[in-house]
Design an enzyme around this catalytic site. Structure first.
Site, PDB file in Angstrom:
ATOM      1  N   GLU A 145       0.851  -1.191   0.000  1.00 52.43           N
ATOM      2  CA  GLU A 145       0.000   0.000   0.000  1.00 52.43           C
ATOM      3  C   GLU A 145       0.888   1.243   0.000  1.00 52.43           C
ATOM      4  O   GLU A 145       1.543   1.515  -0.981  1.00 52.43           O
ATOM      5  CB  GLU A 145      -0.975  -0.025   1.186  1.00 52.43           C
ATOM      6  CG  GLU A 145      -2.143  -0.971   0.957  1.00 52.43           C
ATOM      7  CD  GLU A 145      -2.108  -2.130   1.918  1.00 52.43           C
ATOM      8  OE1 GLU A 145      -1.093  -2.288   2.645  1.00 52.43           O
ATOM      9  OE2 GLU A 145      -3.093  -2.898   1.968  1.00 52.43           O
TER      10      GLU A 145
HETATM   11  C1  HEC Z   1      -3.074  -0.932  -3.152  1.00 53.32           C
HETATM   12  C2  HEC Z   1      -4.479  -1.050  -2.902  1.00 53.32           C
HETATM   13  C3  HEC Z   1      -5.048  -0.457  -1.624  1.00 53.32           C
HETATM   14  C4  HEC Z   1      -4.837   0.801  -1.101  1.00 53.32           C
HETATM   15  C5  HEC Z   1      -3.921   1.875  -1.596  1.00 53.32           C
HETATM   16  C6  HEC Z   1      -5.697   0.885   0.060  1.00 53.32           C
HETATM   17  N1  HEC Z   1      -6.396  -0.275   0.205  1.00 53.32           N
HETATM   18 FE1  HEC Z   1      -7.813  -0.617   1.561  1.00 53.32          FE
HETATM   19  N2  HEC Z   1      -7.761  -2.583   1.086  1.00 53.32           N
HETATM   20  C7  HEC Z   1      -7.072  -3.136   0.027  1.00 53.32           C
HETATM   21  C8  HEC Z   1      -7.106  -4.570   0.128  1.00 53.32           C
HETATM   22  C9  HEC Z   1      -6.490  -5.554  -0.849  1.00 53.32           C
HETATM   23  C10 HEC Z   1      -7.809  -4.861   1.309  1.00 53.32           C
HETATM   24  C11 HEC Z   1      -8.019  -6.234   1.919  1.00 53.32           C
HETATM   25  C12 HEC Z   1      -6.716  -6.604   2.634  1.00 53.32           C
HETATM   26  C13 HEC Z   1      -6.848  -7.766   3.565  1.00 53.32           C
HETATM   27  O1  HEC Z   1      -7.957  -8.112   3.925  1.00 53.32           O
HETATM   28  O2  HEC Z   1      -5.823  -8.307   3.959  1.00 53.32           O
HETATM   29  C14 HEC Z   1      -8.230  -3.582   1.873  1.00 53.32           C
HETATM   30  C15 HEC Z   1      -9.030  -3.434   3.000  1.00 53.32           C
HETATM   31  C16 HEC Z   1      -9.536  -2.225   3.441  1.00 53.32           C
HETATM   32  C17 HEC Z   1     -10.545  -2.069   4.456  1.00 53.32           C
HETATM   33  C18 HEC Z   1     -11.237  -3.185   5.192  1.00 53.32           C
HETATM   34  C19 HEC Z   1     -12.595  -3.429   4.615  1.00 53.32           C
HETATM   35  C20 HEC Z   1     -13.200  -4.690   5.141  1.00 53.32           C
HETATM   36  O3  HEC Z   1     -14.385  -4.908   4.899  1.00 53.32           O
HETATM   37  O4  HEC Z   1     -12.498  -5.479   5.768  1.00 53.32           O
HETATM   38  C21 HEC Z   1     -10.749  -0.729   4.621  1.00 53.32           C
HETATM   39  C22 HEC Z   1     -11.731  -0.080   5.578  1.00 53.32           C
HETATM   40  C23 HEC Z   1      -9.841  -0.053   3.730  1.00 53.32           C
HETATM   41  N3  HEC Z   1      -9.141  -0.989   3.012  1.00 53.32           N
HETATM   42  C24 HEC Z   1      -9.684   1.314   3.662  1.00 53.32           C
HETATM   43  C25 HEC Z   1      -8.564   1.900   3.060  1.00 53.32           C
HETATM   44  C26 HEC Z   1      -8.108   3.254   3.320  1.00 53.32           C
HETATM   45  C27 HEC Z   1      -8.769   4.254   4.243  1.00 53.32           C
HETATM   46  C28 HEC Z   1      -6.985   3.435   2.567  1.00 53.32           C
HETATM   47  C29 HEC Z   1      -6.073   4.638   2.558  1.00 53.32           C
HETATM   48  C30 HEC Z   1      -5.546   5.040   3.848  1.00 53.32           C
HETATM   49  C31 HEC Z   1      -6.772   2.192   1.819  1.00 53.32           C
HETATM   50  N4  HEC Z   1      -7.726   1.285   2.179  1.00 53.32           N
HETATM   51  C32 HEC Z   1      -5.778   1.997   0.871  1.00 53.32           C
HETATM   52  C33 HEC Z   1      -6.441  -2.416  -0.955  1.00 53.32           C
HETATM   53  C34 HEC Z   1      -6.005  -1.127  -0.784  1.00 53.32           C
END
Ligand code: HEC
Ligand code: HEC
Length: 343
Positions: A145
């Site tokens: 990320e």
């Molecule tokens: C490169 C892609 C990427 C970026 C950039 C990213 N995410 Fe995500 N996000 C994901 C992925 C893939 C998951 C699932 C990861 C896991 O479960 O291990 C996730 C999971 C989440 C979840 C959990 C949702 C759930 O139902 O479990 C949230 C809330 C979230 N992200 C918010 C954010 C926020 C706020 C940011 C910025 C600060 C962000 N993400 C940046 C890819 C990204």
């Protein structure tokens, strides 16, 4: 309020325990198709509750949180923002099995939608974060990320006069890691999608669903889907093994560390392939499905969970009705239906 929260957490914990203990017993007893009777939900007599209206947040804080969500300045190389993987103009995710991080680099798992994520009791497929704030911590440090650190991120923001002023207007102590987390999480709490036809039905509008969709909801309860997908998000508050009635991963050539679920965190055998039950809100528009994004067709996803989570083969007629019900769970963000249709 405090006591209500404590009660909710205890209730969730005991439900996790209850399911964890009972389902394997049911599996061993060799009664595929039987699901344990679930304890009643604390409120109302439906296992699903309508979404609450979005919380009211200080407009300056909201604007700051929104800006941070969209700004790649948070990432080490200035190339990735939250919105890169969670498209708010679309379904709050990326419509690919595993999101592209940078050219040639993909994430290990499917990105869940950020819409309604604030209502999940645990964040991530393995539920390793207990709050949105903790979830943001993990994004900041994550190699896949932002690949940065809090001191670096704070320094980048402090070098920008516009951010210094925007933080000062909301927080007496200006730019700090806690304030960055608070601003983004406060914005995320407003990312709710009310107005789905199903919620209108739950609130008493009988005409909001067709006869087929109502039958689908009844089947969803009768087959026992609500044992796992219940509460305001139809999921997000329980842990369960993927593959209670058979090895979900049997046909795979390779099992990745992400397939191990909570085992990766705890190292305990009983946590192998245990995942947080995902929310089914907006599920018709959040393909592909499962932690690895391995299934693109919703009907096929339901066939698989029926087989592996309930030990059932659902006849085609029931399957179409359940599907019709699932499609009524699509809501709107800022007045825009997530399915792209006018309402
Ligand atoms: C490169 C892609 C990427 C970026 C950039 C990213 N995410 Fe995500 N996000 C994901 C992925 C893939 C998951 C699932 C990861 C896991 O479960 O291990 C996730 C999971 C989440 C979840 C959990 C949702 C759930 O139902 O479990 C949230 C809330 C979230 N992200 C918010 C954010 C926020 C706020 C940011 C910025 C600060 C962000 N993400 C940046 C890819 C990204
Ligand atoms: C014993 C618990 C359990 C039961 C019962 C259950 N599910 Fe699930 N469901 C899960 C888990 C766990 C996952 C996520 C698996 C993973 O890690 O990919 C899931 C995933 C799903 C998905 C994919 C969601 C997404 O965003 O990837 C759908 C759709 C779904 N379930 C629908 C249903 C339906 C319909 C029923 C009833 C026929 C049902 N489930 C019964 C636990 C359950």
């Amino acid at each position: 309020m405090k006591t209500v929260l404590t009660f909710r957490v205890h209730w969730q914990r005991s439900l996790v325990l209850f399911l964890g203990l009972l389902l394997p017993v049911v599996a061993l007893a060799g009664h595929p198709g039987t699901v344990p009777d679930m304890p009643q939900m604390p409120a109302g007599n439906e296992p699903v509750l309508p979404l609450p209206p979005p919380p009211v947040v200080d407009p300056l804080k909201l604007e700051l949180g929104r800006r941070l969500f969209y700004d790649p300045i948070l990432s080490a190389d200035g190339a990735v923002a939250c919105v890169s993987c969670h498209d708010l103009a679309d379904n709050g995710a990326q419509r690919v099995a595993r999101p592209v991080v940078r050219p040639g680099q993909r994430h290990l798992v499917n990105a869940p939608t950020v819409f309604n994520a604030s209502l999940n009791a645990f964040q991530f497929w393995d539920g390793r974060a207990g709050s949105l704030e903790e979830q943001i911590d993990s994004v900041v440090r994550g190699e896949l990320e932002f690949a940065t650190s809090w001191p670096e991120l704070v320094a980048r923001l402090k070098a920008r006069e516009d951010y210094v002023q925007a933080f000062q207007r909301v927080y007496a102590d200006g730019i700090t890691p806690a304030n960055v987390r608070d601003a983004i999480a406060s914005f995320e709490r407003t990312l709710l999608t009310p107005g789905s036809r199903f919620d209108r039905y739950l609130r008493g509008d009988e005409a909001a669903l067709s006869a087929e969709e109502k039958q689908g909801y009844q089947l969803f309860k009768d087959y026992g889907c609500t044992a796992c997908h219940q509460g305001v998000n139809l999921g997000g508050n329980l842990f369960q093994r993927l593959g209670i009635f058979g090895d979900f991963f049997a046909a795979r050539d390779e099992i990745s560390s992400a397939d191990l679920g909570r085992f990766t965190l705890t190292g305990r055998e009983q946590d192998r392939h245990v995942f947080r039950v995902p929310s089914l809100r907006n599920v018709a528009v959040t393909a592909p499905y499962f932690h690895d994004g391995s299934v693109t067709d919703l009907k096929q996803a339901v066939r698989l969970v029926a087989r592996y989570q309930l030990g059932r083969i659902i006849p085609e007629r029931d399957l179409s009705r359940i599907l019709a019900f699932l499609k009524t769970l699509t809501g709107s963000y800022e007045g825009r239906p997530l399915d792209g249709k006018r309402r």
